[in-house]
Design an enzyme around this catalytic site. Structure first.
Site, PDB file in Angstrom:
ATOM      1  N   PRO A   2       1.052  -6.144   2.075  1.00 59.58           N
ATOM      2  CG  PRO A   2      -0.434  -7.902   2.332  1.00 59.58           C
ATOM      3  CD  PRO A   2       0.853  -7.546   1.674  1.00 59.58           C
ATOM      4  CD  GLU A   3       1.733  -0.219   4.536  1.00 58.65           C
ATOM      5  OE1 GLU A   3       1.681   0.556   5.522  1.00 58.65           O
ATOM      6  OE2 GLU A   3       1.788   0.190   3.368  1.00 58.65           O
ATOM      7  CE  LYS A  53       5.399  -4.078   6.257  1.00 60.57           C
ATOM      8  NZ  LYS A  53       6.081  -3.428   5.117  1.00 60.57           N
ATOM      9  CD  GLN A  70       8.818 -13.759   1.043  1.00 56.99           C
ATOM     10  OE1 GLN A  70       8.320 -14.664   0.376  1.00 56.99           O
ATOM     11  NE2 GLN A  70      10.107 -13.713   1.303  1.00 56.99           N
ATOM     12  CG  ASN A 169       5.075   3.328   0.209  1.00 55.32           C
ATOM     13  OD1 ASN A 169       5.991   3.983   0.691  1.00 55.32           O
ATOM     14  ND2 ASN A 169       4.637   3.518  -1.016  1.00 55.32           N
ATOM     15  NE  ARG A 260       7.439   0.663  -1.630  1.00 55.75           N
ATOM     16  CZ  ARG A 260       7.006  -0.015  -0.557  1.00 55.75           C
ATOM     17  NH1 ARG A 260       7.855  -0.400   0.386  1.00 55.75           N
ATOM     18  NH2 ARG A 260       5.725  -0.302  -0.423  1.00 55.75           N
TER      19      ARG A 260
END
Length: 270
Positions: A2-3, A53, A70, A169, A260
């Site tokens: 998760p961002e 995060k 994480q 991402n 990524r």
């Protein structure tokens, strides 16, 4: 993972569930934290903040619980004394008289004195939070010009939490598309106008995602990004390889950059 916007929304939900109420019990899986469980009994949660995060659960006794989801961690809310049916491993349980907030599958958990939190080994390395209302586009533009960041490719820079915390991402692809800038460029190559465009997008896109209360399901979207919010944040390029660009109609491409997957439009991003 998760961002920043997803972590901030989770923090909002958790605080709404237990904020301001005295804890009836506290439980930690980590042996090093078990002796400190009793320090939280009777304490009230005064805020649940985020920095990038990381989540910071603050208590009225001068302690803060640091946690980082994480890849696999997730917070859940349940009635006091109840546990959801899940195969995940419980790591933290904080319970008020009526409600429990439960952290599963996360191993990065610590209890710190507020006065010492600035020296935390992870937090101390983070850049400003993209969701911090005090952060301005002018400040972000200046960071883009700093020598430690200027020679990094934008594809790598926008994942570097020392530059701006909370980026990730999907935000990387969406920000670069919004600014109309190719991910293979470095910050030093940007004109003054381009730096301003990118700095504005670096604040507006994550904040728009946070305000939207979730990500709207679209064709081709991976399950880990789906929420049930009908009016959520819609991707313009991320996870839309082969689909038409919303600006020019040409096909969006997928590439692997800085380790990524990244999505862009070769025509719109110069």
């Amino acid at each position: 993972m998760p961002e920043g916007p997803e972590i901030r929304r989770a923090a909002d939900r958790l605080f709404k569930a237990v904020g301001g109420q005295p804890l009836e019990s506290a439980w930690f899986h980590a042996p090093s934290l078990k002796p400190r469980q009793r320090e939280l009994v009777g304490a009230r949660i005064t805020a649940i903040d985020t920095h990038g995060k990381a989540m910071l659960t603050r208590f009225d006794n001068g302690l803060t619980l640091y946690s980082h989801n994480q890849l696999y961690g997730v917070w859940m809310i349940a009635q006091a004394g109840e546990r959801p049916e899940t195969n995940r491993s419980l790591r933290v349980a904080l319970e008020t008289e009526k409600t429990a907030i439960l952290l599963y599958s996360a191993s990065d958990v610590a209890l710190w004195q507020d006065a010492e939190l600035a020296s935390h080994p992870f937090l101390s390395k983070l850049g400003p939070d993209v969701l911090d209302k005090r952060l301005t586009a002018a400040q972000v533009a200046r960071r883009l010009h700093e020598s430690r960041f200027a020679r990094m490719s934008l594809a790598a820079l926008l994942l570097d939490q020392a530059f701006l915390a909370g980026m990730g991402n999907y935000l990387r692809s969406e920000v670069l598309f919004e600014a109309g800038i190719a991910p293979t460029r470095d910050a030093a190559s940007l004109s003054q106008d381009e730096r301003k465009l990118l700095a504005s997008a670096l604040l507006e896109v994550p904040r728009r995602s946070y305000r939207s209360r979730g990500i709207r399901k679209t064709a081709g979207m991976r399950a880990e990004y789906i929420t049930d919010t009908p009016d959520g944040f819609a991707f313009k390029v991320f996870d839309r390889a082969g689909e038409p660009c919303p600006e020019c109609g040409r096909r969006i491409r997928r590439r692997e950059l800085a380790g990524r997957r990244l999505y862009d439009c070769a025509h719109c991003q110069h």
